[in-house]
Design an enzyme around this catalytic site. Structure first.
Site, PDB file in Angstrom:
ATOM      1  CB  CYS A 139      24.781   2.123  24.347  1.00 23.25           C
ATOM      2  SG  CYS A 139      24.707   3.708  25.154  1.00 23.25           S
TER       3      CYS A 139
ATOM      4  NE  ARG B 180      24.935  -0.845  19.073  1.00 25.72           N
ATOM      5  CZ  ARG B 180      23.882  -1.110  18.320  1.00 25.72           C
ATOM      6  NH1 ARG B 180      24.053  -1.683  17.156  1.00 25.72           N
ATOM      7  NH2 ARG B 180      22.668  -0.821  18.725  1.00 25.72           N
TER       8      ARG B 180
ATOM      9  CD1 TRP C 224      27.152   8.558  20.883  1.00 25.25           C
ATOM     10  CD2 TRP C 224      25.112   8.890  21.739  1.00 25.25           C
ATOM     11  NE1 TRP C 224      26.666   9.722  20.364  1.00 25.25           N
ATOM     12  CE2 TRP C 224      25.429   9.956  20.865  1.00 25.25           C
ATOM     13  CE3 TRP C 224      23.877   8.909  22.393  1.00 25.25           C
ATOM     14  CZ2 TRP C 224      24.554  11.017  20.616  1.00 25.25           C
ATOM     15  CZ3 TRP C 224      23.011   9.955  22.158  1.00 25.25           C
ATOM     16  CH2 TRP C 224      23.339  10.997  21.274  1.00 25.25           C
TER      17      TRP C 224
ATOM     18  CG  ASN D 220      21.347   0.617  23.219  1.00 23.87           C
ATOM     19  OD1 ASN D 220      21.332   1.845  23.188  1.00 23.87           O
ATOM     20  ND2 ASN D 220      21.186  -0.143  22.144  1.00 23.87           N
ATOM     21  N   GLY D 221      19.605   2.591  25.660  1.00 21.25           N
ATOM     22  CA  GLY D 221      18.272   3.173  25.531  1.00 21.25           C
ATOM     23  C   GLY D 221      18.102   4.319  26.502  1.00 21.25           C
TER      24      GLY D 221
ATOM     25  CD  GLU E 199      25.308  11.347   2.115  1.00 25.84           C
ATOM     26  OE1 GLU E 199      24.423  11.820   2.836  1.00 25.84           O
ATOM     27  OE2 GLU E 199      26.061  10.432   2.502  1.00 25.84           O
TER      28      GLU E 199
ATOM     29  CE  LYS F  12      28.734  10.640   4.914  1.00 21.28           C
ATOM     30  NZ  LYS F  12      27.413  10.195   4.665  1.00 21.28           N
TER      31      LYS F  12
ATOM     32  CD  GLU G 244      28.544  11.716   8.875  1.00 19.88           C
ATOM     33  OE1 GLU G 244      27.940  11.335   9.875  1.00 19.88           O
ATOM     34  OE2 GLU G 244      28.326  11.248   7.735  1.00 19.88           O
TER      35      GLU G 244
ATOM     36  CG  HIS H 102      16.711  32.817  -3.659  1.00 18.87           C
ATOM     37  ND1 HIS H 102      15.946  33.872  -4.097  1.00 18.87           N
ATOM     38  CD2 HIS H 102      16.718  31.923  -4.678  1.00 18.87           C
ATOM     39  CE1 HIS H 102      15.490  33.612  -5.313  1.00 18.87           C
ATOM     40  NE2 HIS H 102      15.951  32.426  -5.694  1.00 18.87           N
TER      41      HIS H 102
ATOM     42  CE  LYS I  49      27.168   2.678   9.997  1.00 22.75           C
ATOM     43  NZ  LYS I  49      27.400   3.657   8.919  1.00 22.75           N
TER      44      LYS I  49
HETATM   45  O1  M6R Z   1      20.914   3.484  10.056  1.00 26.78           O
HETATM   46  P1  M6R Z   1      20.176   4.613   9.417  1.00 26.78           P
HETATM   47  O2  M6R Z   1      20.338   4.652   7.956  1.00 26.78           O
HETATM   48  O3  M6R Z   1      18.729   4.655   9.810  1.00 26.78           O
HETATM   49  O4  M6R Z   1      20.872   5.916  10.001  1.00 26.78           O
HETATM   50  C1  M6R Z   1      20.412   7.196   9.692  1.00 26.78           C
HETATM   51  C2  M6R Z   1      21.406   8.239  10.101  1.00 26.78           C
HETATM   52  O5  M6R Z   1      21.653   8.193  11.467  1.00 26.78           O
HETATM   53  C3  M6R Z   1      22.740   8.075   9.355  1.00 26.78           C
HETATM   54  O6  M6R Z   1      22.561   8.082   7.973  1.00 26.78           O
HETATM   55  C4  M6R Z   1      23.708   9.222   9.730  1.00 26.78           C
HETATM   56  O7  M6R Z   1      23.227  10.429   9.252  1.00 26.78           O
HETATM   57  C5  M6R Z   1      25.103   8.921   9.209  1.00 26.78           C
HETATM   58  N1  M6R Z   1      26.079   9.231  10.201  1.00 26.78           N
HETATM   59  C6  M6R Z   1      25.444   9.695   7.987  1.00 26.78           C
HETATM   60  O8  M6R Z   1      26.718   9.423   7.515  1.00 26.78           O
END
Ligand code: M6R
Length: 612
Positions: A2, A27, A73, A99-100, A485, A489, A492, A508, A607
């Site tokens: 948010c 956000r 959000w 926000n929260g 990672e 990527k 997501e 396995h 984000k």
């Molecule tokens: O701001 P942060 O690094 O603490 O965020 C952690 C995760 O939310 C963030 O890395 C998330 O997994 C990303 N969308 C990955 O691309």
């Protein structure tokens, strides 16, 4: 999660709010809304992105010199017009954005219903604005006092902005565990969840602290009080951010811009901290704690998502080079366990945003155990940067794309510098190897540039996997977290199901999934396990899997075994992730674009994950 904006001053609030919401859209983008104070309070809100809201607001063109805005959000209640913020009080005179999460909202809602309140939305936020109005009318107190009284009853995390038609040139803001920044203008105030919407108006900001309420009135000084009603002295900070950092700069998406910025962001992270000629590394934030860290019983690295992956590579780096035991734990798990942590340990919290709720909570959770808490953060002045005992910024600049890219490689750069400095302090490296590490690290930006130049090759490979339903990423040693990672990527931003595995674990279980429809992305640059990787590739090919390998320049053997290969420059193994992740970022990006996905704002994500 948010985004909140607000304005009070002499100008028309509406365009300031809309621009602010556009900046904060990363956000959350389930819905957006504004409230502008004029003769009455005009509240306009709409499901979907800010563009949807604009279609309505453009026709109305609300006028007024104070207002609040929100991009959502969703937590409580589906994303729709009714659940969108701002929410209004029973009499429609007070509006609030939040926000929260208000954890005890059900109890509060029941109590208010008994008093005759009727709720139209499913949100926790509507409960709070009704409670504020209840106190305002019951005790006939100013807005700020009714906000303070209401927050006494609230359990949860929040950043809120409240506006009242009875006092239209006043805005009240408060925070607990969710970020809020106040911008100080010329007889005007701006408010936002982070500094990005403020930079075009002012550089002077105050980061509201936890459990503080502020009253913003043009012509008066910023008045901040604690929740206990004690006056607080505002600490004014000068923002170090440029407007162009918040623009796409000619790229079609922020993610692509951020991938291409990596040669500069990695160099920025090393600036003043590494000297290849004189062969030294020096992290200013680490120096006063170097002895304590070098002698630590163990380091516990914590974080979420991509930051957690960086932490795993940190474990390989710090154990491998400095011989200090390291554990890596998801912050979301650490916060609810009763871990054995004592004063001889060091907790390292990794976070791009510095606002991730789980990471913040994990820090709070372990704080009283006496360990030193070291933050590795991107956003300057963020909550994690402020609650940790010590730390280093990664200096990647604003990362707007929801998928983390340049922050990841900057985190790896910082962790490499840290591992080398700790190794030097402990005397665990031969001098020649120490020199080689520093020299190679200084070469990384150029080598990343070389990989970025292969964008067209990677795009062609993306074409071959864009219709896949699943993908497997395999890597060994330093490349295992890179496999995780790469898979994150892809899933997501393109919504293709992807899994990352240590290559040897394939047999396995995951090997059962491999057939001619399964792309298998193999990170095959490790010289130390070369023969083993060759065997893994052969095992995949034997099951008709499609192999896309990331190989070191000049590697003919794996290239011939693979369907497609991407060659990357050679480096020493501990630094490999800084290079091997780059083609995976580009691959995910192109696949997502080809599938018509919204790369910068993938569905259901935000984000900065400031709620649990
Ligand atoms: O701001 P942060 O690094 O603490 O965020 C952690 C995760 O939310 C963030 O890395 C998330 O997994 C990303 N969308 C990955 O691309």
């Amino acid at each position: 999660m948010c985004g909140i904006v607000a304005y009070v001053g002499q100008k028309n609030a509406y365009p300031i709010l809309i621009n602010g919401l556009k900046r904060l859209e990363y956000r959350g983008y389930d819905s957006a809304g504004i409230a502008v104070a004029n003769d009455n309070l005009t509240v306009i809100k709409k499901k979907g992105k800010v563009a949807e809201l604009l279609k309505v607001t453009q026709k109305i063109d609300p006028h007024g010199t104070s207002g609040i805005g929100h991009t959502r959000w969703a937590t409580h209640g589906a994303p729709n017009d009714v659940n969108a913020h701002p929410h209004s009080s029973r009499d429609g005179k007070i509006a609030l954005v939040h926000n929260g999460i208000i954890e005890n909202c059900d109890t509060l809602r029941k109590a208010l219903i008994k008093l005759g309140h009727v709720f139209v939305s499913e949100t926790d936020t509507e409960v709070l604005v009704h409670l504020i109005q209840e106190y305002k009318t019951r005790y006939r107190v100013p807005l700020e006092e009714s906000v303070r009284l209401a927050l006494e009853k609230v359990v949860g995390a929040y950043a809120i902005v409240v506006i009242d038609q009875d006092e239209p040139q006043k805005i009240v803001v408060a925070r607990k565990a969710s970020p809020l920044v106040i911008g100080l203008g010329n007889d005007e105030f701006f408010v936002a969840s982070d500094a990005t919407p403020l930079i075009e108006h002012t550089k002077a900001v105050v980061y509201l602290q936890d459990e503080e309420i502020a009253v913003l009135e043009p012509g008066k000084k910023l008045a901040i009080k604690s929740f206990q009603n004690e006056p607080q002295k505002p600490s004014i900070v000068e923002l170090d951010m440029k407007l162009e950092e918040l623009e796409k700069g000619g790229f079609p998406h922020f993610m692509l811009k951020e991938i291409h910025q990596q040669p500069e962001t990695i160099a920025d992270c090393m600036r003043g901290r590494l000297n290849a000629k004189e062969a030294w590394t020096r992290l200013g934030g680490l120096e006063p704690y170097l002895d304590r860290m070098a002698k630590a019983n163990r380091l516990i690295i914590t974080g979420c998502g991509t930051s957690w992956h960086a932490g795993l590579i940190g474990e390989y780096l710090i154990e491998g080079l400095a011989r200090i035991p390291v554990e890596v734990e998801y912050a979301s798990e650490l916060r609810y366990r009763n871990p054995v942590i004592n004063s001889g340990d060091v907790v390292v919290a990794l976070s791009q945003s510095g606002e991730t709720a789980d990471t913040l909570a994990a820090i709070q959770h372990v704080k009283e155990k006496g360990a030193l808490i070291y933050g590795i953060v991107n956003v300057v002045g963020s909550s994690i940067a402020r609650v940790t005992d010590a730390g280093s910024y990664i200096h990647a600049g604003p990362e707007i794309g929801v998928a983390s890219t340049k922050a990841f490689t900057a985190q790896l750069t910082l962790l490499s510098l840290m591992a080398i400095q700790l190794a030097k302090a402990k005397g665990t490296l031969h001098h020649a190897y120490y020199q080689e590490l520093i020299r190679e690290l200084s070469e990384i930006p150029n080598k990343v540039r070389n990989i970025l130049a292969k964008d067209e090759v990677i795009k062609d490979i993306a074409e071959t996997i864009k219709d896949a339903s699943n993908a497997l990423y395999l890597g060994r040693g330093y490349n295992f977290p890179v496999a995780l990672e790469g898979a994150l990527k892809l899933k997501e931003i393109s919504y293709i199901h992807a899994e990352g595995y240590p290559a040897a674990e394939m047999k396995h279980g995951p090997i059962a999934l491999i057939d001619e429809n399964m792309p298998v992305i193999v990170l095959a640059t490790n010289m130390s396990a070369y023969d083993k990787i060759v065997s893994n590739v052969q095992e995949v090919k034997a099951r008709k899997g499609m192999v896309i390998s990331i190989i070191s320049e000049g590697d003919r053997q794996i290239k011939e075994l693979s369907d497609y290969s991407i060659e990357i420059p050679k480096t020493i193994e501990p630094l490999t992730p800084l290079l091997s992740v780059v083609p995976l970022q580009l691959l995910s990006y192109h696949v997502a674009v080809m599938r018509g996905c919204n790369v910068d704002q993938p569905r259901n994500l935000a984000k900065s994950v400031t709620v649990e």
